[in-house]
Design an enzyme around this catalytic site. Sequence first.
Site, PDB file in Angstrom:
ATOM      1  CB  SER A  36     -41.802  10.219   5.112  1.00 43.73           C
ATOM      2  OG  SER A  36     -41.935   8.893   5.847  1.00 43.73           O
TER       3      SER A  36
ATOM      4  NE  ARG B 113     -45.046   7.623  16.667  1.00 43.46           N
ATOM      5  CZ  ARG B 113     -44.780   8.224  15.549  1.00 43.46           C
ATOM      6  NH1 ARG B 113     -44.832   7.388  14.420  1.00 43.46           N
ATOM      7  NH2 ARG B 113     -44.740   9.432  15.571  1.00 43.46           N
TER       8      ARG B 113
ATOM      9  CG  ASP C 217     -33.693   9.090   6.363  1.00 42.86           C
ATOM     10  OD1 ASP C 217     -33.986   8.251   7.164  1.00 42.86           O
ATOM     11  OD2 ASP C 217     -34.369   9.579   5.661  1.00 42.86           O
TER      12      ASP C 217
ATOM     13  CG  HIS D 149     -37.176   8.998   8.032  1.00 44.71           C
ATOM     14  ND1 HIS D 149     -37.018   8.991   6.610  1.00 44.71           N
ATOM     15  CD2 HIS D 149     -38.549   9.092   8.220  1.00 44.71           C
ATOM     16  CE1 HIS D 149     -38.158   8.821   6.170  1.00 44.71           C
ATOM     17  NE2 HIS D 149     -39.369   8.812   6.967  1.00 44.71           N
ATOM     18  CG  ASP D 150     -38.717  12.294  12.955  1.00 45.89           C
ATOM     19  OD1 ASP D 150     -39.429  11.916  11.772  1.00 45.89           O
ATOM     20  OD2 ASP D 150     -39.009  12.232  13.847  1.00 45.89           O
TER      21      ASP D 150
END
Length: 328
Positions: free
Chosen positions: A137, A198, A277, A307-308
């Site tokens: 990342s 968030r 992603d 993405h995680d």
Amino acid sequence: MSALKMAAQIDPQAQAPSYEGEDVFVAVPSDFSLETGDTLPDAHVRLRRYGRADGPVVIVSGGISSGRFIAGESGWWRDHVAPGKAIDLEAYCVFGFDFAPVEDHRVRLSPRDQARLIAVALDALGIGVIEAWVGSSYGGSVGLNFAAYAPARVKRLCVLCAAHKPAALARGWRGVQRRVVEFAIAQGDINQGLALARQLAMITYRSADEFEQRFEDGALDEAGRSSLDRYLIARGEAYIDAMAPQRWLSLSESIDRCALAPEGIAAPVTLVACPTDQIAPLEAIEELGRRVQNLAALRTLPSLYGHDSFLKESERVGAILREFLNHD
């Protein structure tokens, strides 16, 4: 936590391998300035050293919410940085670090600035060339910038879920998140703003397929909230204690300041991309692979986690890292 140690050249005979790590803080030179011209308020680059003091040096960096605690009980990548694991603490001297700014300040900085700070820290520690940089990342962007800024100082580079430039869609999402936080600051409710930002970020980190499977039941409770709503709210509230808001604004902006010409990277590069992603799309990472001088491998990591995936797909990520570090 072990006692804080100020920067000094590492004594290979000083200690047995350290699995929980020890802090090493390096003074930031008084004349250090950011590429934007801003002055960095930090007094130190904060690193944490693990493993063999006399081993080949590996630097590990992750997303903007990660930090120097990479191994041990509190380590964010402890599945991979441990004795006998892919980044073996019996074999390597491993450093994690905190991204600047380390306190709650808003400054205009870039991934290249982060890379320059690590070069300063390595100089102070008497480390000329590192064996490898493993970055995921935002930390992957910093690793790419380090390899371009100091091409003779890194032997190999592994970048997971990151590219040489931010994707337009991801820039758009991050811009909205920052404006949410800025609006909340103006209204005197900064914590709620950070929590909402968030929540939006969590949607972008994962794939549509995962949300369909995890939150198939869209039934609303008496408050008008679904199980997905409750999940996102909980993640947002937890983030209030994990990240200072002005620091978050600095790092979010920093992602969007990444503008790297990857042709300057000389080290062999292993790239890892997840097809779902949304933050670092497969197409951007494929472009990066075409432009670096020495592409060692481009591994795809199909995953519901988007993405995680670098955090969630431990077994497959571990196999990729072992292959990377064992490659001659």
